[in-house]
Write a protein that holds these residues in place. Structure first.
Motif, PDB file in Angstrom:
ATOM      1  N   GLU A   7      -7.137  -7.210  41.913  1.00  0.00           N
ATOM      2  CA  GLU A   7      -6.679  -8.269  42.822  1.00  0.00           C
ATOM      3  C   GLU A   7      -7.519  -8.230  44.096  1.00  0.00           C
ATOM      4  N   ASP A   8      -8.163  -9.345  44.397  1.00  0.00           N
ATOM      5  CA  ASP A   8      -9.056  -9.357  45.566  1.00  0.00           C
ATOM      6  C   ASP A   8      -8.336  -9.655  46.881  1.00  0.00           C
ATOM      7  N   GLU A   9      -7.133 -10.224  46.798  1.00  0.00           N
ATOM      8  CA  GLU A   9      -6.392 -10.434  48.047  1.00  0.00           C
ATOM      9  C   GLU A   9      -5.796  -9.086  48.455  1.00  0.00           C
ATOM     10  N   ASP A  51      -5.762 -10.429  38.237  1.00  0.00           N
ATOM     11  CA  ASP A  51      -5.860 -11.717  38.925  1.00  0.00           C
ATOM     12  C   ASP A  51      -6.953 -12.531  38.218  1.00  0.00           C
ATOM     13  N   MET A  53      -8.740 -15.432  39.636  1.00  0.00           N
ATOM     14  CA  MET A  53      -9.833 -15.787  40.543  1.00  0.00           C
ATOM     15  C   MET A  53     -10.283 -14.553  41.309  1.00  0.00           C
ATOM     16  N   LYS A 101       1.525 -17.312  40.862  1.00  0.00           N
ATOM     17  CA  LYS A 101       1.725 -16.956  42.272  1.00  0.00           C
ATOM     18  C   LYS A 101       2.314 -18.142  43.036  1.00  0.00           C
TER      19      LYS A 101
END
Ligand code: CA
Length: 228
Positions: A7-9, A51, A53, A101
């Motif tokens: 997850e990049d967030e 995730d 994206m 999400k």
């Protein structure tokens, strides 16, 4: 149980990691696609939260690569899009479940526990349907016209079998062996009673009757107009 989150967030990733840690899991967190892919190929994770994206390598590419490498751990993907195409794509690529999400942490935890209980058996479908009857296989819930129908475990299993093989006449002996795990005894009317109860819940309040009796042969579920 060891899980990987890709997850990049940063905030979302840390939040999930903390929650799963508190729930007793050992959790690795990767913040980009390449790191996530690298870890997933290297470590024997029990489950991956992916995730879609992501920078460098997106979730679909990671998933495809894992399945091509015969890594069969359950994968739950996170998508920001509520589109059917997205979900279908994920499931076709071999994901086991998804969440849109934003989601509640409790929901994520429940999905993870379900997938881990299910073990390594890949789930190819999450739902089945015919006409306005829908089965949610993950939650064992049935609904017709959007209204929940409460079924016992056996009734759900029977309905799932019928819907899975819709349009096909199922002999009582087959139903007995698949749903009751027993050999058919021609003196019992267990199947007929179960079908009657199921009909009362599924068909009685609806004009369109889905469960059909094929005399001398068995039962099937089908749309009436597509029958002979
Ligand atoms: Ca993202």
């Amino acid at each position: 149980m060891k899980l990987l989150i890709v997850e990049d967030e940063i905030k979302t990733g840390e939040y999930i990691k903390q929650g799963l840690g508190e729930a007793g899991f050992i959790v690795d967190l990767a913040h980009n696609g390449l790191d996530g892919h690298h870890l997933a190929m290297l470590e024997p994770y029990d489950l991956i939260i992916l995730d879609v994206m992501l920078p460098d390598m997106n979730g679909w590419q990671i998933l495809k690569s894992l399945r091509e490498a015969e890594k069969e751990m359950p994968v739950l993907f996170l998508t920001a899009s509520d589109s059917i195409d997205d979900r279908v794509k994920g499931l076709e690529l071999g994901a086991d479940d998804y969440l849109v999400k934003p989601f509640a942490f409790a929901e994520l935890l429940a999905r993870i526990r379900t997938l881990l209980r299910r073990g390594v058996t890949p789930a190819t479908e999450l739902s089945l349907s015919i006409a306005d009857l829908a089965l949610d296989l993950a939650r064992h819930r049935a609904s017709r016209g959007g209204r929940r129908i409460h079924l016992t475990t056996k009734e759900f299993a029977l309905l799932e079998l019928l819907v899975r093989r819709q349009g096909e006449v199922l002999p009582r002996s087959l139903i007995a062996s698949q749903v009751w795990d027993m050999n058919f005894d021609s003196d019992t009317n267990v199947i007929d009673v179960a079908i009657r109860r199921l009909r009362a819940k599924i068909d009685d309040n609806f004009d369109l009757k889905l469960i059909q009796t094929v005399r001398g042969m068995g039962y099937m579920i089908d749309l009436p107009e597509s029958g002979s």
